[in-house]
Design a protein around this motif. Structure first.
Motif, PDB file in Angstrom:
ATOM      1  N   GLY A 118       0.906  47.684  -5.901  1.00 20.63           N
ATOM      2  CA  GLY A 118       0.173  47.077  -6.999  1.00 20.63           C
ATOM      3  C   GLY A 118      -1.333  47.117  -6.888  1.00 20.63           C
ATOM      4  O   GLY A 118      -2.023  46.367  -7.596  1.00 20.63           O
ATOM      5  N   VAL A 119      -1.874  47.982  -6.050  1.00 19.30           N
ATOM      6  CA  VAL A 119      -3.330  48.104  -5.909  1.00 19.30           C
ATOM      7  C   VAL A 119      -3.787  49.336  -6.675  1.00 19.30           C
ATOM      8  O   VAL A 119      -3.390  50.456  -6.354  1.00 19.30           O
ATOM      9  N   LYS A 120      -4.622  49.125  -7.696  1.00 13.53           N
ATOM     10  CA  LYS A 120      -5.123  50.217  -8.525  1.00 13.53           C
ATOM     11  C   LYS A 120      -6.638  50.109  -8.650  1.00 13.53           C
ATOM     12  O   LYS A 120      -7.261  49.198  -8.107  1.00 13.53           O
ATOM     13  N   SER A 121      -7.221  51.052  -9.382  1.00 14.68           N
ATOM     14  CA  SER A 121      -8.664  51.058  -9.579  1.00 14.68           C
ATOM     15  C   SER A 121      -9.054  50.001 -10.615  1.00 14.68           C
ATOM     16  O   SER A 121      -8.195  49.331 -11.209  1.00 14.68           O
ATOM     17  N   ARG A 122     -10.339  49.862 -10.873  1.00 17.11           N
ATOM     18  CA  ARG A 122     -10.803  48.866 -11.843  1.00 17.11           C
ATOM     19  C   ARG A 122     -10.339  49.206 -13.247  1.00 17.11           C
ATOM     20  O   ARG A 122     -10.212  48.312 -14.088  1.00 17.11           O
ATOM     21  N   LYS A 126      -4.473  55.000 -10.942  1.00 15.11           N
ATOM     22  CA  LYS A 126      -4.264  55.361  -9.557  1.00 15.11           C
ATOM     23  C   LYS A 126      -5.592  55.705  -8.883  1.00 15.11           C
ATOM     24  O   LYS A 126      -6.426  56.405  -9.466  1.00 15.11           O
ATOM     25  N   ILE A 127      -5.794  55.191  -7.671  1.00 12.88           N
ATOM     26  CA  ILE A 127      -7.049  55.436  -6.966  1.00 12.88           C
ATOM     27  C   ILE A 127      -7.141  56.905  -6.575  1.00 12.88           C
ATOM     28  O   ILE A 127      -6.186  57.489  -6.059  1.00 12.88           O
ATOM     29  N   LYS A 128      -8.299  57.509  -6.826  1.00  8.82           N
ATOM     30  CA  LYS A 128      -8.477  58.937  -6.582  1.00  8.82           C
ATOM     31  C   LYS A 128      -8.526  59.246  -5.088  1.00  8.82           C
ATOM     32  O   LYS A 128      -8.811  58.384  -4.254  1.00  8.82           O
TER      33      LYS A 128
END
Length: 426
Positions: A118-122, A126-128
């Motif tokens: 459940g950790v994503k970018s602002r 999906k985090i690059k």
């Protein structure tokens, strides 16, 4: 639009005049003169504000406070204006470092793991990959602030240890695409071909029988990337059998365990005394480094050294200071570092017999031989290797046991009681 273009537009007649709710300017020499003064005052205000902001940010960095947005795993405390640990996400970030340090994960797999928890970018995406790489290379998680190429000690709590960060840095430096893609071959990357020097790869094959069974067989072979090679494949069962035989040659008899652990405990007590002496010497080195940092700052303020040379030398001394502080902490908690690997070696050697007896646990066997042996070569379906330091001595004693050595209750490393040591003749 710049002030010069506004004045030019007034001169060319594109603008008649400038009127605002609180003031206005006529298209006349006096009006344009006052307008130039207003532009100069605004430029001075902006430049002065910029310098004050930079000065304030640099001051916060010097006292150990990160002046901008906290990285993932930390939070900005609006009350104290400091950085605090995120009670939930800091464990996830530490897990990312631990996963990547194994060398079996890529930046993409770390990003996928963050999405799964459940950790994503602002932007809720999906985090690059490049962001993951910067995160794993960020010294902030180590408690160090890097501001404009200069290192500073942060007051925030570190999430990871320096040992873990160094492991991740080594993996990043030699990073390649992960070898495992849908398969988990325990002995892949272990050996090289003894004929051509190529890597040994693995492949699986399934065979169907009339009774409906479809067992899978794993084979290891040379990749033959360096040209023609006559070496044949070897089954995983055969390879594991040879490895287990090598592991049995470095097994410590269980009768020696109590004596060895007793000697190890005596060494720990002796090292606790030496640790105090080493701590005092290291603290003297730390004080010397701090004096050098102070003198370096004085020479920079006196314009004796350039800013570039100052930053370069300061970073060197700062890293030395961190290493000394870490060394003091390690000595206080663990004593000298050699006892920990010695204890690991002893316990691993006692477990060797159990690992060699596990018929289906190839992964445990692989992990053990990678730590105990090196220089694996496979030729004519025969595996050769060299025992690492410590295990080579153990092999010379226990590799070809005889009753006086292997079956004795004490090893030859224990001096017999009541016997004087031999003396040379005068």
């Amino acid at each position: 639009m710049s002030g010069g273009k506004i004045i030019y537009s007034l001169d060319t007649g594109k603008l008649i005049d400038l009127k605002f709710p609180s003031f206005w300017f006529e298209n006349s020499p006096q009006g344009k003169f006052v307008l130039n003064i207003a532009f100069s005052q605004s430029k001075y205000y902006i430049d002065n504000l910029s310098e004050n902001v930079k000065r304030g940010m640099k001051h916060k960095v010097r006292i150990g406070v990160w002046p901008v947005q906290a990285p993932l795993g930390y939070l900005n405390d609006k009350l104290t204006k400091t950085i605090v640990v995120d009670p939930v996400r800091h464990k996830i970030i530490k897990k990312c470092f631990e996963m990547f340090a194994t060398g079996k994960h890529s930046f993409t797999s770390i990003s996928d793991y963050l999405v799964s928890v459940g950790v994503k970018s602002r932007t809720d995406k999906k985090i690059k990959v490049d962001t993951i790489k910067r995160m794993l290379s960020n010294r902030f998680y180590l408690g160090i602030l890097v501001y404009k190429g200069e290192l500073h000690k942060g007051i925030h709590k570190p999430i990871i240890s320096k040992q873990l960060f160094d492991k991740v840095t080594k993996v990043i430096s030699r990073f390649e695409r992960p070898r495992y893609n849908g398969h988990d071959f325990p002995f892949i990357g272990l050996a090289r071909c003894g004929e051509c020097g190529g890597a040994i790869t693995a492949e699986s094959h399934s065979r169907k029988y009339k009774n409906g069974n479809s067992p899978t067989f794993i084979y290891y072979r040379c990749t033959k990337k360096f040209g023609v090679c006559s070496q044949k494949y070897i089954s995983e069962a055969n390879l594991a059998k040879q490895l287990r035989k090598s592991v049995r040659n470095i097994t410590i008899p269980s009768e020696w365990k109590d004596t060895w652990l007793k000697l190890l405990e005596q060494d720990k007590q002796q090292e606790s005394v030496k640790a105090e002496e080493n701590t005092a010497l290291t603290e003297i080195e730390l004080q010397t480094t701090e004096i050098k940092l102070s003198k370096l700052l004085d020479t920079y303020l006196d314009n004796v050294v350039s800013e570039e040379d100052y930053k370069k030398k300061k970073n060197e001394l700062f890293n030395t200071k961190l290493n000394l502080q870490e060394k003091i902490e390690q000595i206080k908690t663990n004593g000298n570092n050699w006892l920990e690997p010695l204890e690991h070696f002893i316990m691993s050697a006692f477990q060797a017999q159990k690992i060699a007896a596990e018929k289906n646990e190839c992964q445990n066997l692989s992990d053990f031989v990678r730590s105990a042996c090196s220089n694996f070569f496979l030729i004519d379906q025969k595996l050769s290797m060299n025992y690492n330091l410590g295990y080579s001595t153990l092999f010379s004693v226990c590799g070809s046991p005889h009753p006086a050595t292997y079956l004795s209750k004490k090893s030859f490393s224990v001096t017999a009681e009541g016997l004087e040591p031999p003396t040379s003749s005068m």
